[in-house]
Motif scaffolding. Sequence first.
Motif, PDB file in Angstrom:
ATOM      1  N   ILE A   1       5.469  -7.980   2.494  1.00  0.00           N
ATOM      2  CA  ILE A   1       4.580  -8.362   1.404  1.00  0.00           C
ATOM      3  C   ILE A   1       5.381  -8.304   0.110  1.00  0.00           C
ATOM      4  O   ILE A   1       5.794  -7.235  -0.324  1.00  0.00           O
ATOM      5  CB  ILE A   1       3.356  -7.441   1.359  1.00  0.00           C
TER       6      ILE A   1
ATOM      7  N   GLU B   1       2.233  -9.793  -5.223  1.00  0.00           N
ATOM      8  CA  GLU B   1       1.335 -10.779  -4.632  1.00  0.00           C
ATOM      9  C   GLU B   1      -0.008 -10.179  -4.257  1.00  0.00           C
ATOM     10  O   GLU B   1      -0.154  -8.969  -4.104  1.00  0.00           O
ATOM     11  CB  GLU B   1       1.985 -11.399  -3.384  1.00  0.00           C
TER      12      GLU B   1
ATOM     13  N   VAL C   1      -2.380 -10.350  -1.201  1.00  0.00           N
ATOM     14  CA  VAL C   1      -2.288 -10.789   0.181  1.00  0.00           C
ATOM     15  C   VAL C   1      -3.559 -10.434   0.931  1.00  0.00           C
ATOM     16  O   VAL C   1      -4.108  -9.347   0.767  1.00  0.00           O
ATOM     17  CB  VAL C   1      -1.068 -10.128   0.863  1.00  0.00           C
TER      18      VAL C   1
ATOM     19  N   LEU D   1      -5.373  -9.766   4.587  1.00  0.00           N
ATOM     20  CA  LEU D   1      -5.233  -9.544   6.027  1.00  0.00           C
ATOM     21  C   LEU D   1      -6.513 -10.075   6.648  1.00  0.00           C
ATOM     22  O   LEU D   1      -7.589  -9.529   6.430  1.00  0.00           O
ATOM     23  CB  LEU D   1      -5.091  -8.060   6.354  1.00  0.00           C
TER      24      LEU D   1
ATOM     25  N   LYS E   1      -6.609  -5.303  11.548  1.00  0.00           N
ATOM     26  CA  LYS E   1      -6.302  -5.490  10.130  1.00  0.00           C
ATOM     27  C   LYS E   1      -6.582  -4.239   9.310  1.00  0.00           C
ATOM     28  O   LYS E   1      -5.766  -3.831   8.498  1.00  0.00           O
ATOM     29  CB  LYS E   1      -7.061  -6.704   9.575  1.00  0.00           C
TER      30      LYS E   1
ATOM     31  N   LEU F   1      -3.942  -1.639   7.340  1.00  0.00           N
ATOM     32  CA  LEU F   1      -4.101  -1.240   5.945  1.00  0.00           C
ATOM     33  C   LEU F   1      -4.082   0.287   5.819  1.00  0.00           C
ATOM     34  O   LEU F   1      -3.444   0.846   4.925  1.00  0.00           O
ATOM     35  CB  LEU F   1      -5.423  -1.793   5.399  1.00  0.00           C
TER      36      LEU F   1
ATOM     37  N   LEU G   1      -4.635  -1.205  -2.152  1.00  0.00           N
ATOM     38  CA  LEU G   1      -5.100  -1.608  -0.833  1.00  0.00           C
ATOM     39  C   LEU G   1      -6.625  -1.622  -0.832  1.00  0.00           C
ATOM     40  O   LEU G   1      -7.261  -0.669  -1.261  1.00  0.00           O
ATOM     41  CB  LEU G   1      -4.590  -0.621   0.225  1.00  0.00           C
TER      42      LEU G   1
ATOM     43  N   THR H   1       0.977  -5.293  -6.647  1.00  0.00           N
ATOM     44  CA  THR H   1       1.006  -5.741  -5.258  1.00  0.00           C
ATOM     45  C   THR H   1      -0.275  -5.289  -4.568  1.00  0.00           C
ATOM     46  O   THR H   1      -0.578  -4.100  -4.532  1.00  0.00           O
ATOM     47  CB  THR H   1       2.204  -5.120  -4.524  1.00  0.00           C
ATOM     48  N   SER H   2      -1.055  -6.235  -4.069  1.00  0.00           N
ATOM     49  CA  SER H   2      -2.367  -5.883  -3.523  1.00  0.00           C
ATOM     50  C   SER H   2      -2.547  -6.480  -2.141  1.00  0.00           C
ATOM     51  O   SER H   2      -2.141  -7.611  -1.881  1.00  0.00           O
ATOM     52  CB  SER H   2      -3.484  -6.409  -4.420  1.00  0.00           C
ATOM     53  N   VAL H   3      -3.164  -5.696  -1.256  1.00  0.00           N
ATOM     54  CA  VAL H   3      -3.473  -6.178   0.085  1.00  0.00           C
ATOM     55  C   VAL H   3      -4.948  -5.940   0.311  1.00  0.00           C
ATOM     56  O   VAL H   3      -5.430  -4.833   0.101  1.00  0.00           O
ATOM     57  CB  VAL H   3      -2.675  -5.409   1.153  1.00  0.00           C
TER      58      VAL H   3
ATOM     59  N   SER I   1      -6.449 -15.316  -2.127  1.00  0.00           N
ATOM     60  CA  SER I   1      -5.123 -14.730  -1.958  1.00  0.00           C
ATOM     61  C   SER I   1      -3.971 -15.679  -2.268  1.00  0.00           C
ATOM     62  O   SER I   1      -4.121 -16.901  -2.280  1.00  0.00           O
ATOM     63  CB  SER I   1      -4.984 -14.232  -0.517  1.00  0.00           C
TER      64      SER I   1
END
Lengths: 285, 364
Positions: B25, B29, B31, B33, B41, B45, B160, B190-192, B205
Amino acid sequence: MKVGHMKIAFRRPSVLPGFGVTLGFTLFYLSLIVLLPLMALAMRTSDLTWSAFVEIVTAPRVVAAFRLSFGTSLVAATINTVFGFIVAWVLVRYPFPGRRLVDAMVDLPFAMPTAVSGIALTTLFVGNGWIGRWLEPLGIQVAFTWLGIVMALILIGLPFVVRAVQPALEDLEIEMEEAAASLGARRSQTFVRVILPSVAPALLTGFAMAFARSLGEYGSVIFIAGNLPMKTEIVPLLIVSNLEQYNYPGATAIALVMLLTSFVFLLFINGLQWWTRRHRMKGIS
Amino acid sequence: MSISVRNINKRFGSFQALNDVSLDIPSGELVALLGPSGSGKTTLLRVIAGLESPLPGGSILFQDEEVKERSAHDRQVGFVFQHYALFHHMSVFENVAFGLRVQPRGIRPSRKEISDRVRSLLALVQLEAFANHYPRQLSGGQRQRIALARALAVEPTVLLLDEPFGALDAKVRIELRRWLRRLHDEIHITSVFVTHDQEEALEVSDRVVVMNHGRVEQVGTPEEVYNHPANPFVYHFLGAVNHFAARVENGRAFVAGAELPAPEFAGRAAAAAVGYVRPHEIEIIRQSGEGAAIPALVRMTNGAGPMARIDLERIEDGEAIEVVLSRERFEELELRAGETVYLVPRRLRLFADDAQSLAQPATV
């Protein structure tokens, strides 16, 4: 008009009707079971003149008994709150073999005749008992001292705390602890700042119930206390011995003071509970 | 800060939740899942956050730094839960301040700094007025914004989010996800985020990671995964789709009574295949042109909304087909239930079913 308005204020339409009937029953039942005997108690006391009443309840022997009863009950309820919390925590959090058995054992003090627990404890703690023989050489005498009373009260008060705290711990979201951890909280911080405040109302309930129960406890205490006037004589015993001497006014006067003091105590604890619960109740209504 | 996951495995009892997952990743960004429930998923995380410990082996790197052995409270990640996980007994202000208050004395900001930071975060999530409220007094969308502010308070290296909009109703969900996108454009952390909603993943995303059965199926920009799905699973998962049993042979595809060009299979022996067409990639015509169209029966039309939806039935085998047309085309055609029309797939995606190659030898 006024009445109609009142109705709207606390009677909300609901699927199950019957507010009138159930409230009526509740009031009648409580009057019959709780208020009536208390009334009788107050009536009997009113036979006494005020000065006679004061004389009875301020007698050194009576004051000593009050101090002992409230003191030991407070100590026992406090100890129970700490260890009851731990027991409840273990029962809720960790699945281990025999958990159900341990869970059931917690209720034993509820079910056992109190005299039996009293005798059992005395046998353990006397000078040649299983535990007493190890404590006596260290100079710690449990049986026939206030320590013994505390022991008995711990035994009978434990289930109240465990049963009060268990549901609160079960409702605790694990996610809240995970959130605390991801925010950088160490375990001790998560415990003190998140878990403890969340279960505080339940802990207070458990404390209040254990305390109230301890105040009134008679059966188990009289066996282990030794019942020495001024030293190990609890209030309920004093009341009983007054009754045995046909001193009804004396017994009721002491009982009335006991009742009022307990009531104030419980009211205070309830207030404390209301205060800790206040925030979470907002917004729900 | 970039995140690299290398060969991570996780098992719950006999269930393999993550199966040798590797993923990169890039820094800054947002992103998604994406996958069905049970695809791993959320587990992935939680493994990144340190809330779940993976099996031995593999590694998790935050900007080339190994964090696999670090516990959650040492990873400096912001985590947002589906059900908010706010502290009920604390005011909104105290919730946001929590991460700062638990910092060790040496690095903990002063009372004044904490107060300023919390105020500015509440302004960021547009809830300044609610500082003294309690979580139960807020709506779901507001609670999730507070949860986000709380996570951002500790200046996490990565953010997250576990199904952050999952518990909200449809309208709030759309508002909040657009708001999150704008917020991300402002703060570039940076994020998921985990989601099972393909629309959400594609809209919000920078990059979508499609997961299934504990594996990563495809990673790409929303356009890439939508327009060029790597395999039938991804095709299926990203939106409505019609599928056909087909046969490919030497650059031609035989689908439901029609013969269509399939240049990607030029020079290949005959094989069974599955063809996929999205509902808006089918043209409806009245006249068949030399077997290049699939005959079908109109069963029902629905002109409500910006696009018209038509349910049809293939004449060959009675299988249902869904077609979406523009309003203009729909009005021009004047389709009626019960009439026979011909379908021309504008974009047919074929996946050869290699396991079931036809026994028939190639006739080149």
